[in-house]
Design a protein around this motif. Sequence first.
Motif, mmCIF file in Angstrom:
data_model
loop_
_atom_site.group_PDB
_atom_site.id
_atom_site.type_symbol
_atom_site.label_atom_id
_atom_site.label_comp_id
_atom_site.label_asym_id
_atom_site.label_seq_id
_atom_site.Cartn_x
_atom_site.Cartn_y
_atom_site.Cartn_z
ATOM 1 N N UNK A 2 -74.897 34.454 -65.473
ATOM 2 C CA UNK A 2 -75.152 35.343 -66.611
ATOM 3 C C UNK A 2 -76.072 34.617 -67.599
ATOM 4 N N UNK A 3 -77.245 35.189 -67.787
ATOM 5 C CA UNK A 3 -78.248 34.611 -68.692
ATOM 6 C C UNK A 3 -78.382 35.514 -69.906
ATOM 7 N N UNK A 4 -78.252 34.942 -71.093
ATOM 8 C CA UNK A 4 -78.376 35.746 -72.314
ATOM 9 C C UNK A 4 -79.590 35.308 -73.121
ATOM 10 N N UNK A 5 -80.441 36.266 -73.479
ATOM 11 C CA UNK A 5 -81.561 36.005 -74.387
ATOM 12 C C UNK A 5 -81.085 36.273 -75.805
ATOM 13 N N UNK A 6 -81.025 35.226 -76.602
ATOM 14 C CA UNK A 6 -80.484 35.364 -77.945
ATOM 15 C C UNK A 6 -81.378 34.664 -78.961
ATOM 16 N N UNK A 31 -79.532 41.353 -56.518
ATOM 17 C CA UNK A 31 -78.870 42.451 -57.228
ATOM 18 C C UNK A 31 -78.743 42.036 -58.688
ATOM 19 N N UNK A 32 -79.399 42.813 -59.572
ATOM 20 C CA UNK A 32 -79.490 42.436 -60.981
ATOM 21 C C UNK A 32 -78.979 43.553 -61.871
ATOM 22 N N UNK A 33 -78.185 43.192 -62.863
ATOM 23 C CA UNK A 33 -77.803 44.142 -63.907
ATOM 24 C C UNK A 33 -78.259 43.589 -65.243
ATOM 25 N N UNK A 34 -78.942 44.423 -66.006
ATOM 26 C CA UNK A 34 -79.338 44.025 -67.349
ATOM 27 C C UNK A 34 -78.399 44.696 -68.345
ATOM 28 N N UNK A 35 -77.775 43.884 -69.190
ATOM 29 C CA UNK A 35 -76.912 44.429 -70.239
ATOM 30 C C UNK A 35 -77.718 44.523 -71.527
ATOM 31 N N UNK A 36 -77.881 45.730 -72.029
ATOM 32 C CA UNK A 36 -78.534 45.917 -73.320
ATOM 33 C C UNK A 36 -77.467 45.774 -74.397
ATOM 34 N N UNK A 37 -77.437 44.605 -75.033
ATOM 35 C CA UNK A 37 -76.427 44.329 -76.058
ATOM 36 C C UNK A 37 -76.995 44.506 -77.462
ATOM 37 N N UNK A 38 -78.118 45.217 -77.528
ATOM 38 C CA UNK A 38 -78.757 45.474 -78.814
ATOM 39 C C UNK A 38 -78.517 46.933 -79.201
ATOM 40 N N UNK A 85 -78.567 39.395 -70.160
ATOM 41 C CA UNK A 85 -78.176 40.065 -71.405
ATOM 42 C C UNK A 85 -79.344 40.042 -72.380
ATOM 43 N N UNK A 86 -79.745 41.229 -72.829
ATOM 44 C CA UNK A 86 -80.750 41.336 -73.895
ATOM 45 C C UNK A 86 -79.988 41.390 -75.210
ATOM 46 N N UNK A 87 -80.066 40.326 -75.962
ATOM 47 C CA UNK A 87 -79.207 40.151 -77.132
ATOM 48 C C UNK A 87 -79.663 40.900 -78.367
ATOM 49 N N UNK A 88 -78.743 41.012 -79.311
ATOM 50 C CA UNK A 88 -79.018 41.733 -80.544
ATOM 51 C C UNK A 88 -79.618 40.803 -81.601
ATOM 52 N N UNK A 100 -70.159 33.897 -75.512
ATOM 53 C CA UNK A 100 -68.959 33.630 -74.718
ATOM 54 C C UNK A 100 -69.094 34.156 -73.295
ATOM 55 N N UNK A 101 -69.982 35.139 -73.107
ATOM 56 C CA UNK A 101 -70.177 35.734 -71.775
ATOM 57 C C UNK A 101 -71.126 34.901 -70.912
ATOM 58 N N UNK A 102 -72.044 34.163 -71.551
ATOM 59 C CA UNK A 102 -73.185 33.598 -70.833
ATOM 60 C C UNK A 102 -72.900 32.256 -70.166
#
Length: 217
Positions: A2-6, A31-38, A85-88, A100-102
């Motif tokens: 899990x990679x988060x851009x923050x 297999x990729x899932x992008x989480x929009x956390x913004x 994860x595309x961070x807010x 905590x997720x990354x």
Amino acid sequence: MIVAFLNQKGGVGKTTLALHLAGQWAARGKRVTLIDADPQGSALDWSERRSHEGLPRAFGVVGLARDTLHREAPELARDADHVVIDGPPRVAGLMRSALLAADLVLIPVQPSPFDGWASAEMLSLLNEARIYRPELAARFILNRCGARTVIARETAETLAEHDPPVLAATIGQRVVFADAPQSGRLVSEIDGDSPAAREIATLTAEIDRLSLRKAAP
Ligand SMILES: Nc1ncnc2c1ncn2[C@@H]1O[C@H](COP(=O)(O)OP(=O)(O)OP(=O)(O)O)[C@@H](O)[C@H]1O
Ligand SMILES: [Mg+2]
């Protein structure tokens, strides 16, 4: 992984880089899932524009802009090779949850000598997360490097020993990075041999090497 851009700073390239890293992995059959956390939902917007254009689905985009993210992300990670994860910007609760997720936090910064790269608040949130997750890795990534890349490189060398360190791969200031997403595309879909597409490939390879090293005993 899990990679988060923050980065609490807005407009540094979190969404742009998250989309392109996810796209590069997907293009290689992961297999990729992008989480929009913004809460602004920019990655979801991109995904919608993409389907309006009739383009094939590149990877799944899930909107999860809530601070239970760290409990929901591992679930998504079970069905994917990679979660991005595309961070807010500026949302402490969400930021904490994303940290905590990354497994790996990437902090996009513009290599300006006049500009603090990440806020003290961002770095203290990172240190706080490491109390619970000592294995959490973090790297700066230099985005929007201008023609005067020598400055960027010097800055990178100066900061290589700092914590977090700076990735060797840098991303240039290129119009296509702004243009491609406006039509739901990625730079590699405009021109797979372009400097922009090559930069994304190089960045992805460096991130892959980081995760390999992490997996080693
Ligand atoms: N390497 C680049 N070259 C040219 N334009 C870029 C580059 N990276 C980002 N941009 C542009 O800069 C703007 C901000 O980028 P982006 O939306 O990715 O930042 P962000 O960190 O996600 O912002 P926010 O904090 O608002 O979510 C966008 O218009 C994007 O197209
Ligand atoms: Mg964004």
